[in-house]
Scaffold this motif. Structure first.
Motif, PDB file in Angstrom:
ATOM      1  N   ILE A   1      25.399  30.456 -15.308  1.00 38.09           N
ATOM      2  CA  ILE A   1      24.286  30.898 -14.452  1.00 38.09           C
ATOM      3  C   ILE A   1      23.665  29.689 -13.740  1.00 38.09           C
ATOM      4  O   ILE A   1      23.493  28.627 -14.345  1.00 38.09           O
ATOM      5  CB  ILE A   1      23.223  31.627 -15.299  1.00 38.09           C
ATOM      6  CG1 ILE A   1      23.802  32.915 -15.900  1.00 38.09           C
ATOM      7  CG2 ILE A   1      21.989  31.933 -14.461  1.00 38.09           C
ATOM      8  CD1 ILE A   1      22.866  33.604 -16.874  1.00 38.09           C
ATOM      9  N   ARG A   2      23.324  29.868 -12.463  1.00 40.02           N
ATOM     10  CA  ARG A   2      22.681  28.803 -11.691  1.00 40.02           C
ATOM     11  C   ARG A   2      21.324  29.280 -11.172  1.00 40.02           C
ATOM     12  O   ARG A   2      21.241  30.337 -10.537  1.00 40.02           O
ATOM     13  CB  ARG A   2      23.562  28.419 -10.505  1.00 40.02           C
ATOM     14  CG  ARG A   2      24.903  27.830 -10.898  1.00 40.02           C
ATOM     15  CD  ARG A   2      24.735  26.440 -11.511  1.00 40.02           C
ATOM     16  NE  ARG A   2      26.011  25.918 -12.024  1.00 40.02           N
ATOM     17  CZ  ARG A   2      26.388  25.994 -13.288  1.00 40.02           C
ATOM     18  NH1 ARG A   2      25.583  26.571 -14.180  1.00 40.02           N
ATOM     19  NH2 ARG A   2      27.539  25.502 -13.679  1.00 40.02           N
ATOM     20  N   PRO A   3      20.238  28.545 -11.423  1.00 40.46           N
ATOM     21  CA  PRO A   3      18.933  28.928 -10.870  1.00 40.46           C
ATOM     22  C   PRO A   3      18.920  28.693  -9.358  1.00 40.46           C
ATOM     23  O   PRO A   3      19.499  27.709  -8.871  1.00 40.46           O
ATOM     24  CB  PRO A   3      17.962  27.991 -11.599  1.00 40.46           C
ATOM     25  CG  PRO A   3      18.785  26.799 -11.960  1.00 40.46           C
ATOM     26  CD  PRO A   3      20.173  27.307 -12.219  1.00 40.46           C
ATOM     27  N   VAL A   4      18.295  29.595  -8.603  1.00 42.05           N
ATOM     28  CA  VAL A   4      18.286  29.506  -7.140  1.00 42.05           C
ATOM     29  C   VAL A   4      16.907  29.130  -6.604  1.00 42.05           C
ATOM     30  O   VAL A   4      16.759  28.219  -5.809  1.00 42.05           O
ATOM     31  CB  VAL A   4      18.765  30.839  -6.515  1.00 42.05           C
ATOM     32  CG1 VAL A   4      18.689  30.778  -4.986  1.00 42.05           C
ATOM     33  CG2 VAL A   4      20.180  31.154  -6.964  1.00 42.05           C
ATOM     34  N   LYS A   5      15.879  29.851  -7.057  1.00 42.01           N
ATOM     35  CA  LYS A   5      14.532  29.522  -6.591  1.00 42.01           C
ATOM     36  C   LYS A   5      13.492  30.163  -7.502  1.00 42.01           C
ATOM     37  O   LYS A   5      13.806  31.066  -8.283  1.00 42.01           O
ATOM     38  CB  LYS A   5      14.319  29.990  -5.156  1.00 42.01           C
ATOM     39  CG  LYS A   5      14.334  31.492  -4.958  1.00 42.01           C
ATOM     40  CD  LYS A   5      14.057  31.839  -3.500  1.00 42.01           C
ATOM     41  CE  LYS A   5      14.078  33.351  -3.298  1.00 42.01           C
ATOM     42  NZ  LYS A   5      13.760  33.733  -1.922  1.00 42.01           N
ATOM     43  N   LEU A   6      12.256  29.694  -7.383  1.00 47.33           N
ATOM     44  CA  LEU A   6      11.130  30.249  -8.131  1.00 47.33           C
ATOM     45  C   LEU A   6       9.984  30.450  -7.138  1.00 47.33           C
ATOM     46  O   LEU A   6       9.493  29.482  -6.528  1.00 47.33           O
ATOM     47  CB  LEU A   6      10.703  29.301  -9.249  1.00 47.33           C
ATOM     48  CG  LEU A   6       9.456  29.682 -10.061  1.00 47.33           C
ATOM     49  CD1 LEU A   6       9.632  31.044 -10.714  1.00 47.33           C
ATOM     50  CD2 LEU A   6       9.166  28.621 -11.119  1.00 47.33           C
TER      51      LEU A   6
END
Length: 477
Positions: free
Chosen positions: A32-37
């Motif tokens: 899994i890769r975080p994209v934005k918050l």
């Protein structure tokens, strides 16, 4: 609470790691890769729709609690699902799905549409073009059922996984199911068995078995006839796709590319893939890494050489199905002589029956030895340690378990030493391996046994007679 999406997801992973197994963490969370918050909504990118559904089904409670703990009561999670359509030149696109609304999945175009015009039916490479999906021939061999697939330690994992897949195709963690092993160990038989069982339990499922060679030739024909889309669409219709000998895709870049997209579509839409290979994915050469990584998604189960008991059971099952009767000693001799290949084992039985019928001779141990001499000439010529032990035990009227035991009785010790002597002389096995077969003895004990037997041959006429008679019985020369 942090506003950095990388740090936020890193903190989430630390919590998740403490609540799942290491293997599960590597499989389902490391990719899994975080994209934005933004506005307490963390967006993460997952590799496929299947991946998303698995997380939602198995880890939704853990994810929800983790996000709330890291981002506060208003914290939410969104998925960005990487998808590819059925062509080779397309770029991945993403679909956002809030974890609080699973229904959104059904409303987003996350699966690749077949995009088929009803006036232009898909061409079926197996039968006359234009026939409906329900008429697709599965290409399965009805003789290769689970009933005729003999279970043993050599294949128990693969058979159990195959049966689980047959009961719930596309609904287990074994997707894809990759069965690998050497030539003649039953890979093709097993995958046909799975396909047949699926047809029996799920008659509405479309099952298709195809060799990698036939798949490649069909693709080449499709390119030549400029109907690649029909080829791709046909395979995207299949509910359970069985590909035999995927190692033959090695070096064929275009074939690998089109299979990659077919694989993705089927996997992401919950369809079952079953593959066979002569080696594990990690040992495959000339295969694209993105394809190998997908082969590793499910379960890779190996088939090993069958044990003596399994080989005897295979022969007895074959005889039962054919309505045949053979002397027990002949069956045991065949099982002892051919140790690595089930196909050769069954072939030897058929050859023996043919020899008996053509020459009008009764099936005896002598005839079996003559036939094995010719049949095994170019394959496993070497006699096995197991067979040597059997002949020695029969000669001295001893149970084979006693020979492998720790007992120091004189007659047992002598028989054990003779078995070691012939094993060293007539096989290529190491001293350590011979000792292991003879009750867990070390190599020094085997050397001592051979020296003792040689001394007795030179000094004891009666003992020398034993050795001469045993050599004739054991020899397949």
């Amino acid at each position: 609470m942090t506003n950095n999406y990388l740090e936020a997801w890193s903190n989430c992973l630390e919590i998740i790691k403490d609540n799942v197994s290491l293997q599960s963490f590597k499989t389902w969370f490391e990719p899994i890769r975080p994209v934005k918050l933004q506005n307490s909504v963390l967006t993460i990118q997952v590799p496929s729709q299947f991946f998303y559904e698995w997380l939602e089904e198995h880890y939704i409670t853990l994810l929800r609690k983790t996000i709330k703990k890291e981002l506060g009561a208003e914290g939410k999670l969104e998925y960005s699902i990487v998808m590819e359509n059925g062509t080779s030149n397309s770029k991945p696109y993403t679909v956002k799905i809030p974890t609080t609304n699973r229904q959104a999945l059904k409303n987003d175009p996350v699966s690749v549409p077949l995009d088929v015009n009803k006036d232009h039916p898909i061409k079926n490479p197996f039968i006359i073009p234009g026939l409906k999906k329900i008429h697709i021939d599965s290409q399965l061999n009805p003789n290769y059922s689970f009933d005729s697939f003999i279970e043993g330690d050599c294949n128990r994992l693969a058979r159990s996984a195959g049966y689980a897949v047959a009961k719930n195709p596309g609904g287990t963690a074994f997707n894809p199911l990759l069965v690998y092993g050497g030539v003649g160990l039953g890979k093709t038989h097993l995958v046909h068995s799975i396909g047949i069982e699926i047809k029996n339990q799920h008659p509405n499922k479309t099952v298709l078995y195809v060799s990698s060679e036939k798949f490649t030739h069909q693709f080449i024909d499709a390119v030549r006839n400029n109907n690649q889309n029909d080829f791709i669409h046909f395979y995207q219709m299949i509910d359970v796709l069985i590909i035999d000998d995927v190692q033959f895709f090695s070096g064929k870049e275009k074939t690998q590319d089109v299979f990659f997209h077919i694989f993705n579509h089927l996997h992401q839409t919950g369809k079952q893939l079953i593959l066979t290979s002569d080696k594990a994915p990690v040992e495959m050469q000339g295969m694209e890494q993105r394809l190998l990584s997908r082969f590793k998604w499910g379960l890779s189960a190996d088939l090993q050489s069958p044990s003596l008991e399994t080989r005897i059971a295979i022969l007895e099952n074959k005889m039962y199905n054919e309505g045949l009767e053979l002397p027990k000693e002949v069956v045991e001799y065949l099982a002892y002589s051919i140790t690595t290949n089930i196909r050769e084992l069954e072939g030897a039985l058929i050859s023996l029956l043919a020899q008996s019928s053509l020459n009008k001779k009764a099936i005896t141990l002598e005839l079996a030895k003559q036939m094995i001499d010719k049949f095994v000439k170019n394959t496993a010529r070497e006699v096995s340690i197991d067979y040597i032990q059997k002949v020695v035990c029969d000669y001295f009227d001893l149970p084979i378990e006693l020979l492998k035991s720790k007992t120091r009785k004189r007659e047992v010790v002598q028989a054990r030493q003779i078995a070691m002597f012939f094993a060293k002389r007539m096989t290529k096995s190491s001293l350590a391996n011979i000792g292991m077969h003879c009750g867990g003895k070390d190599h020094a004990t085997v050397l001592h046994a051979c020296k003792t037997v040689n001394n007795l041959i030179d000094t004891d006429k009666r003992f020398r007679t034993y050795i001469d008679e045993l050599e004739k019985k054991i020899s397949i020369q």
